[in-house]
Design a protein around this motif. Structure first.
Motif, PDB file in Angstrom:
ATOM      1  N   CYS A  11       0.795  -1.128  -0.849  1.00 54.26           N
ATOM      2  CA  CYS A  11       0.118  -0.445   0.084  1.00 54.26           C
ATOM      3  C   CYS A  11       0.864   1.158  -0.054  1.00 54.26           C
ATOM      4  O   CYS A  11       1.918   1.119   1.184  1.00 54.26           O
ATOM      5  CB  CYS A  11      -0.852  -0.081   1.416  1.00 54.26           C
ATOM      6  SG  CYS A  11      -1.868   1.599   1.385  1.00 54.26           S
ATOM      7  N   PRO A  12       0.333   2.071  -0.732  1.00 58.58           N
ATOM      8  CA  PRO A  12       1.567   3.053  -0.807  1.00 58.58           C
ATOM      9  C   PRO A  12       1.313   3.910  -0.030  1.00 58.58           C
ATOM     10  O   PRO A  12       1.973   4.684   0.607  1.00 58.58           O
ATOM     11  CB  PRO A  12       1.275   3.873  -2.017  1.00 58.58           C
ATOM     12  CG  PRO A  12      -0.124   3.389  -3.035  1.00 58.58           C
ATOM     13  CD  PRO A  12      -0.161   2.023  -2.269  1.00 58.58           C
ATOM     14  N   ASP A  13       0.347   4.160   0.983  1.00 60.62           N
ATOM     15  CA  ASP A  13      -0.084   5.087   1.980  1.00 60.62           C
ATOM     16  C   ASP A  13       1.122   5.125   3.163  1.00 60.62           C
ATOM     17  O   ASP A  13       1.213   5.616   4.310  1.00 60.62           O
ATOM     18  CB  ASP A  13      -1.605   4.954   2.299  1.00 60.62           C
ATOM     19  CG  ASP A  13      -2.315   5.940   1.017  1.00 60.62           C
ATOM     20  OD1 ASP A  13      -1.688   6.633   0.673  1.00 60.62           O
ATOM     21  OD2 ASP A  13      -3.160   5.562   0.512  1.00 60.62           O
ATOM     22  N   MET A  31      -7.462  -2.000  -3.296  1.00 54.48           N
ATOM     23  CA  MET A  31      -8.412  -0.488  -3.659  1.00 54.48           C
ATOM     24  C   MET A  31      -9.706  -1.049  -2.641  1.00 54.48           C
ATOM     25  O   MET A  31      -9.863   0.253  -1.772  1.00 54.48           O
ATOM     26  CB  MET A  31      -9.697  -0.911  -5.256  1.00 54.48           C
ATOM     27  CG  MET A  31      -8.532  -0.401  -6.034  1.00 54.48           C
ATOM     28  SD  MET A  31     -10.334   0.329  -7.513  1.00 54.48           S
ATOM     29  CE  MET A  31     -10.930  -0.958  -7.287  1.00 54.48           C
ATOM     30  N   ILE A  32      -9.883  -1.949  -1.785  1.00 55.19           N
ATOM     31  CA  ILE A  32     -11.093  -2.607  -1.475  1.00 55.19           C
ATOM     32  C   ILE A  32     -10.038  -1.412   0.340  1.00 55.19           C
ATOM     33  O   ILE A  32     -10.426  -1.075   1.095  1.00 55.19           O
ATOM     34  CB  ILE A  32     -11.107  -3.749  -0.635  1.00 55.19           C
ATOM     35  CG1 ILE A  32     -11.927  -4.362  -2.243  1.00 55.19           C
ATOM     36  CG2 ILE A  32     -12.244  -4.052   0.273  1.00 55.19           C
ATOM     37  CD1 ILE A  32     -12.347  -5.391  -2.645  1.00 55.19           C
ATOM     38  N   HIS A  33      -8.742  -1.953   0.796  1.00 56.64           N
ATOM     39  CA  HIS A  33      -7.613  -1.778   1.707  1.00 56.64           C
ATOM     40  C   HIS A  33      -8.397  -0.858   1.748  1.00 56.64           C
ATOM     41  O   HIS A  33      -8.220   0.051   3.073  1.00 56.64           O
ATOM     42  CB  HIS A  33      -6.312  -2.183   1.133  1.00 56.64           C
ATOM     43  CG  HIS A  33      -5.845  -1.868   2.173  1.00 56.64           C
ATOM     44  ND1 HIS A  33      -5.828  -1.822   3.745  1.00 56.64           N
ATOM     45  CD2 HIS A  33      -3.822  -1.054   2.646  1.00 56.64           C
ATOM     46  CE1 HIS A  33      -4.216  -1.649   4.194  1.00 56.64           C
ATOM     47  NE2 HIS A  33      -4.198  -1.208   3.251  1.00 56.64           N
ATOM     48  N   GLN A  34      -7.797  -0.012   0.833  1.00 56.04           N
ATOM     49  CA  GLN A  34      -7.808   1.644   0.902  1.00 56.04           C
ATOM     50  C   GLN A  34      -9.020   2.150   1.141  1.00 56.04           C
ATOM     51  O   GLN A  34      -8.764   3.272   1.927  1.00 56.04           O
ATOM     52  CB  GLN A  34      -7.196   2.479  -0.170  1.00 56.04           C
ATOM     53  CG  GLN A  34      -5.781   1.776  -0.498  1.00 56.04           C
ATOM     54  CD  GLN A  34      -5.243   2.639  -1.462  1.00 56.04           C
ATOM     55  OE1 GLN A  34      -5.538   2.550  -2.467  1.00 56.04           O
ATOM     56  NE2 GLN A  34      -4.111   2.656  -1.865  1.00 56.04           N
ATOM     57  N   LYS A  35      -9.755   2.054   0.994  1.00 56.06           N
ATOM     58  CA  LYS A  35     -11.199   1.870   1.433  1.00 56.06           C
ATOM     59  C   LYS A  35     -12.247   1.723   3.033  1.00 56.06           C
ATOM     60  O   LYS A  35     -13.077   3.025   3.287  1.00 56.06           O
ATOM     61  CB  LYS A  35     -12.692   1.791   0.381  1.00 56.06           C
ATOM     62  CG  LYS A  35     -12.730   2.581  -0.417  1.00 56.06           C
ATOM     63  CD  LYS A  35     -13.278   2.080  -2.071  1.00 56.06           C
ATOM     64  CE  LYS A  35     -12.716   2.277  -3.401  1.00 56.06           C
ATOM     65  NZ  LYS A  35     -13.549   2.192  -4.008  1.00 56.06           N
ATOM     66  N   THR A  36     -11.312   0.407   3.283  1.00 51.01           N
ATOM     67  CA  THR A  36     -12.362  -0.286   4.507  1.00 51.01           C
ATOM     68  C   THR A  36     -10.876  -0.015   5.731  1.00 51.01           C
ATOM     69  O   THR A  36     -11.663  -0.208   6.826  1.00 51.01           O
ATOM     70  CB  THR A  36     -12.241  -1.195   4.172  1.00 51.01           C
ATOM     71  OG1 THR A  36     -11.362  -2.107   3.784  1.00 51.01           O
ATOM     72  CG2 THR A  36     -13.926  -1.294   2.964  1.00 51.01           C
ATOM     73  N   SER A  37      -9.986   0.165   5.296  1.00 57.31           N
ATOM     74  CA  SER A  37      -9.034  -0.010   6.753  1.00 57.31           C
ATOM     75  C   SER A  37      -8.639   1.365   7.572  1.00 57.31           C
ATOM     76  O   SER A  37      -9.069   2.209   6.836  1.00 57.31           O
ATOM     77  CB  SER A  37      -7.273  -0.174   6.090  1.00 57.31           C
ATOM     78  OG  SER A  37      -6.585   0.159   7.257  1.00 57.31           O
ATOM     79  N   ILE A  38      -8.974   1.258   8.550  1.00 53.61           N
ATOM     80  CA  ILE A  38      -9.137   2.634   9.901  1.00 53.61           C
ATOM     81  C   ILE A  38      -7.571   2.833   9.919  1.00 53.61           C
ATOM     82  O   ILE A  38      -7.881   3.821   9.841  1.00 53.61           O
ATOM     83  CB  ILE A  38      -9.640   2.281  10.870  1.00 53.61           C
ATOM     84  CG1 ILE A  38     -10.939   1.793  10.583  1.00 53.61           C
ATOM     85  CG2 ILE A  38      -9.648   3.492  12.069  1.00 53.61           C
ATOM     86  CD1 ILE A  38     -11.723   1.323  11.451  1.00 53.61           C
ATOM     87  N   ARG A  39      -6.834   1.398   9.785  1.00 56.62           N
ATOM     88  CA  ARG A  39      -5.535   2.127   9.894  1.00 56.62           C
ATOM     89  C   ARG A  39      -4.877   2.842   8.520  1.00 56.62           C
ATOM     90  O   ARG A  39      -3.781   4.059   9.013  1.00 56.62           O
ATOM     91  CB  ARG A  39      -4.466   1.416  10.141  1.00 56.62           C
ATOM     92  CG  ARG A  39      -2.989   1.244  10.195  1.00 56.62           C
ATOM     93  CD  ARG A  39      -2.655  -0.090  10.660  1.00 56.62           C
ATOM     94  NE  ARG A  39      -0.817   0.438  10.814  1.00 56.62           N
ATOM     95  CZ  ARG A  39      -0.181   0.095   9.151  1.00 56.62           C
ATOM     96  NH1 ARG A  39      -0.543  -1.191   8.560  1.00 56.62           N
ATOM     97  NH2 ARG A  39       0.944  -0.033   9.647  1.00 56.62           N
ATOM     98  N   CYS A  40      -5.168   3.054   7.725  1.00 55.69           N
ATOM     99  CA  CYS A  40      -4.189   3.180   6.408  1.00 55.69           C
ATOM    100  C   CYS A  40      -5.413   4.982   6.021  1.00 55.69           C
ATOM    101  O   CYS A  40      -4.750   5.710   5.349  1.00 55.69           O
ATOM    102  CB  CYS A  40      -4.631   2.359   4.922  1.00 55.69           C
ATOM    103  SG  CYS A  40      -4.165   3.090   4.312  1.00 55.69           S
ATOM    104  N   ARG A  41      -7.008   4.821   6.989  1.00 56.47           N
ATOM    105  CA  ARG A  41      -7.599   6.561   6.712  1.00 56.47           C
ATOM    106  C   ARG A  41      -6.587   7.242   7.416  1.00 56.47           C
ATOM    107  O   ARG A  41      -6.502   8.035   7.074  1.00 56.47           O
ATOM    108  CB  ARG A  41      -8.966   6.549   6.567  1.00 56.47           C
ATOM    109  CG  ARG A  41      -9.071   5.195   5.382  1.00 56.47           C
ATOM    110  CD  ARG A  41     -11.000   5.601   5.627  1.00 56.47           C
ATOM    111  NE  ARG A  41     -10.973   4.680   6.529  1.00 56.47           N
ATOM    112  CZ  ARG A  41     -12.555   4.262   6.724  1.00 56.47           C
ATOM    113  NH1 ARG A  41     -13.495   5.007   7.002  1.00 56.47           N
ATOM    114  NH2 ARG A  41     -12.904   3.319   7.290  1.00 56.47           N
TER     115      ARG A  41
END
Length: 53
Positions: A11-13, A31-41
């Motif tokens: 993940c680039p973030d 894409m699913i990870h970036q939309k749903t992951s609280i840590r990523c957001r």
């Protein structure tokens, strides 16, 4: 037993490793990870506040 080949994308973030069974599948999982992951957001928000993105 034959195992499927795994494709891995970081993940680039948040630098978490995302796995899929094809390049397209790994990108869809990213894409699913970036939309749903609280840590990523939270990490993206922190970068945005610091002015990196």
């Amino acid at each position: 037993m034959k195992q499927k080949k795994q494709f891995k994308i970081k993940c680039p973030d948040c630098e978490q490793e995302i796995i899929g069974f094809s390049g397209h599948h790994a990108e869809q999982n990213l894409m699913i990870h970036q939309k749903t992951s609280i840590r990523c957001r939270e990490f993206k928000e922190l970068l945005r506040k610091k002015g990196y993105k």
